[in-house]
Design a protein around this motif. Structure first.
Motif, mmCIF file in Angstrom:
data_model
loop_
_atom_site.group_PDB
_atom_site.id
_atom_site.type_symbol
_atom_site.label_atom_id
_atom_site.label_comp_id
_atom_site.label_asym_id
_atom_site.label_seq_id
_atom_site.Cartn_x
_atom_site.Cartn_y
_atom_site.Cartn_z
ATOM 1 N N ASP A 1 7.065 -18.908 -1.076
ATOM 2 C CA ASP A 1 6.511 -20.234 -0.776
ATOM 3 C C ASP A 1 5.974 -20.282 0.646
ATOM 4 O O ASP A 1 4.879 -20.808 0.888
ATOM 5 C CB ASP A 1 7.586 -21.308 -0.957
ATOM 6 N N ILE A 2 6.741 -19.725 1.574
ATOM 7 C CA ILE A 2 6.300 -19.701 2.971
ATOM 8 C C ILE A 2 5.033 -18.864 3.101
ATOM 9 O O ILE A 2 4.078 -19.243 3.783
ATOM 10 C CB ILE A 2 7.410 -19.140 3.881
ATOM 11 N N LEU A 3 5.028 -17.704 2.431
ATOM 12 C CA LEU A 3 3.888 -16.791 2.523
ATOM 13 C C LEU A 3 2.614 -17.432 1.969
ATOM 14 O O LEU A 3 1.513 -17.170 2.460
ATOM 15 C CB LEU A 3 4.210 -15.506 1.760
ATOM 16 N N LYS A 4 2.768 -18.296 0.973
ATOM 17 C CA LYS A 4 1.606 -18.933 0.354
ATOM 18 C C LYS A 4 1.066 -20.102 1.173
ATOM 19 O O LYS A 4 -0.130 -20.385 1.135
ATOM 20 C CB LYS A 4 1.976 -19.432 -1.041
ATOM 21 N N HIS A 5 1.945 -20.765 1.920
ATOM 22 C CA HIS A 5 1.544 -22.031 2.526
ATOM 23 C C HIS A 5 1.533 -22.052 4.047
ATOM 24 O O HIS A 5 1.006 -22.996 4.643
ATOM 25 C CB HIS A 5 2.454 -23.157 2.019
ATOM 26 N N GLU A 6 2.118 -21.049 4.709
ATOM 27 C CA GLU A 6 2.084 -21.016 6.169
ATOM 28 C C GLU A 6 2.184 -19.575 6.656
ATOM 29 O O GLU A 6 2.379 -18.662 5.860
ATOM 30 C CB GLU A 6 3.200 -21.879 6.775
ATOM 31 N N LEU A 7 2.039 -19.401 7.954
ATOM 32 C CA LEU A 7 2.097 -18.059 8.527
ATOM 33 C C LEU A 7 3.541 -17.572 8.547
ATOM 34 O O LEU A 7 4.439 -18.290 8.981
ATOM 35 C CB LEU A 7 1.522 -18.070 9.946
ATOM 36 N N TYR A 8 3.755 -16.359 8.068
ATOM 37 C CA TYR A 8 5.089 -15.772 8.099
ATOM 38 C C TYR A 8 5.010 -14.431 8.816
ATOM 39 O O TYR A 8 4.426 -13.473 8.299
ATOM 40 C CB TYR A 8 5.650 -15.590 6.690
ATOM 41 N N ALA A 9 5.616 -14.392 10.021
ATOM 42 C CA ALA A 9 5.576 -13.179 10.849
ATOM 43 C C ALA A 9 4.127 -12.678 10.913
ATOM 44 O O ALA A 9 3.239 -13.419 11.281
ATOM 45 C CB ALA A 9 6.543 -12.133 10.317
ATOM 46 N N LYS A 10 3.907 -11.413 10.509
ATOM 47 C CA LYS A 10 2.541 -10.868 10.556
ATOM 48 C C LYS A 10 2.043 -10.520 9.156
ATOM 49 O O LYS A 10 1.245 -9.615 8.983
ATOM 50 C CB LYS A 10 2.516 -9.636 11.458
ATOM 51 N N HIS A 11 2.516 -11.264 8.151
ATOM 52 C CA HIS A 11 2.216 -10.943 6.766
ATOM 53 C C HIS A 11 1.269 -11.944 6.122
ATOM 54 O O HIS A 11 1.153 -13.083 6.551
ATOM 55 C CB HIS A 11 3.526 -10.878 5.954
ATOM 56 N N ALA A 12 0.614 -11.484 5.051
ATOM 57 C CA ALA A 12 -0.251 -12.331 4.230
ATOM 58 C C ALA A 12 -0.225 -11.783 2.803
ATOM 59 O O ALA A 12 0.037 -10.594 2.594
ATOM 60 C CB ALA A 12 -1.678 -12.329 4.768
ATOM 61 N N LEU A 13 -0.475 -12.646 1.846
ATOM 62 C CA LEU A 13 -0.459 -12.214 0.449
ATOM 63 C C LEU A 13 -1.583 -11.220 0.154
ATOM 64 O O LEU A 13 -2.705 -11.379 0.624
ATOM 65 C CB LEU A 13 -0.594 -13.412 -0.482
ATOM 66 N N LEU A 14 -1.278 -10.218 -0.621
ATOM 67 C CA LEU A 14 -2.272 -9.247 -1.071
ATOM 68 C C LEU A 14 -3.026 -9.859 -2.247
ATOM 69 O O LEU A 14 -2.420 -10.272 -3.242
ATOM 70 C CB LEU A 14 -1.574 -7.943 -1.478
ATOM 71 N N THR A 15 -4.342 -9.916 -2.127
ATOM 72 C CA THR A 15 -5.175 -10.501 -3.182
ATOM 73 C C THR A 15 -6.274 -9.510 -3.572
ATOM 74 O O THR A 15 -6.343 -8.398 -3.041
ATOM 75 C CB THR A 15 -5.826 -11.811 -2.695
ATOM 76 N N GLU A 16 -7.151 -9.940 -4.471
ATOM 77 C CA GLU A 16 -8.269 -9.092 -4.877
ATOM 78 C C GLU A 16 -9.225 -8.827 -3.720
ATOM 79 O O GLU A 16 -9.948 -7.833 -3.710
ATOM 80 C CB GLU A 16 -9.027 -9.746 -6.033
ATOM 81 N N ALA A 17 -9.214 -9.717 -2.732
ATOM 82 C CA ALA A 17 -10.103 -9.553 -1.584
ATOM 83 C C ALA A 17 -9.511 -8.640 -0.505
ATOM 84 O O ALA A 17 -10.204 -8.270 0.439
ATOM 85 C CB ALA A 17 -10.417 -10.924 -0.967
ATOM 86 N N THR A 18 -8.259 -8.272 -0.676
ATOM 87 C CA THR A 18 -7.591 -7.433 0.320
ATOM 88 C C THR A 18 -8.210 -6.040 0.354
ATOM 89 O O THR A 18 -8.482 -5.439 -0.691
ATOM 90 C CB THR A 18 -6.080 -7.316 0.013
ATOM 91 N N LYS A 19 -8.404 -5.537 1.549
ATOM 92 C CA LYS A 19 -8.938 -4.189 1.723
ATOM 93 C C LYS A 19 -7.785 -3.212 1.960
ATOM 94 O O LYS A 19 -6.829 -3.534 2.664
ATOM 95 C CB LYS A 19 -9.912 -4.154 2.906
#
Length: 197
Positions: A119-137
């Motif tokens: 939930d945190i990862l989807k809605h706010e900044l968590y440490a230095k992480h972000a969700l991996l999506t289809e746009a991720t390189k």
């Protein structure tokens, strides 16, 4: 996971009858920079959701921290294991650099973690992480490896993290065992010298 690997490396070193005497003789160029970078990152982690400037620039800050950290490792590359650590850090740096300074996290791998983390990862900044999506390189270099039972701490790691831990293990084993072996050699030479007198 890097801290887990360091702790495990020390335990193995002690089981191999190593010691910490090597710490007293350890001289690292820019040795002060490593704890400073850790402290700086912790401050950014804590404040990036509270201070808008940090929130918008934290990705660039992390990239800068990684560059300085890699320079530190390169300057100390003569230490056993440091080149391996540098390779692992570089892999993490590359995937973060091409994704805005954030480490991509696989949603599937993260399913082993507490639901609150997602939930945190989807809605706010968590440490230095972000969700991996289809746009991720270069997503395969992100946090895609889940660790759970029987591993003592549930977490997700990257290929770079694995390589960094291998390098840390090599370095710590050298640090704990090299001086012990040198002491044994010195004692043996002294003994031989005494016998020839």
């Amino acid at each position: 996971m890097v801290f887990d690997g360091i702790i495990a490396s020390f335990i193995v070193g002690f089981l191999r009858k190593g010691n910490l005497r090597g710490l007293a003789k350890l001289h690292l160029k820019w040795g002060w920079i490593f704890p400073l970078l850790l402290l700086f990152q912790m401050i950014v982690f804590t404040l990036q959701n509270k201070v808008s400037f940090l929130g918008t620039t934290s990705g660039y800050i992390y990239i800068g921290v990684y560059i300085i950290g890699m320079l530190f490792l390169f300057l100390n590359r003569d230490n056993p294991g440091f080149i391996i650590i540098l390779i692992g850090v570089f892999l993490n740096f590359i995937v973060m650099a091409v994704n805005g300074g954030r480490m991509p996290v696989s949603l599937e791998a993260a399913s082993i973690l507490e639901p609150g983390y997602l939930d945190i990862l989807k809605h706010e900044l968590y440490a230095k992480h972000a969700l991996l999506t289809e746009a991720t390189k270069l997503g395969f270099l992100g946090d895609i490896i889940p660790l759970s039972d029987p591993y003592p701490r549930t977490q997700i790691i990257s290929i770079g993290d694995v390589i960094m831990n291998i390098g840390a293990f090599v370095f710590i084993q050298h640090l704990m065992l090299h001086h012990r072996n040198v002491d044994k050699l010195d004692a043996h030479l002294q003994l031989e010298g005494g016998e020839t007198k």
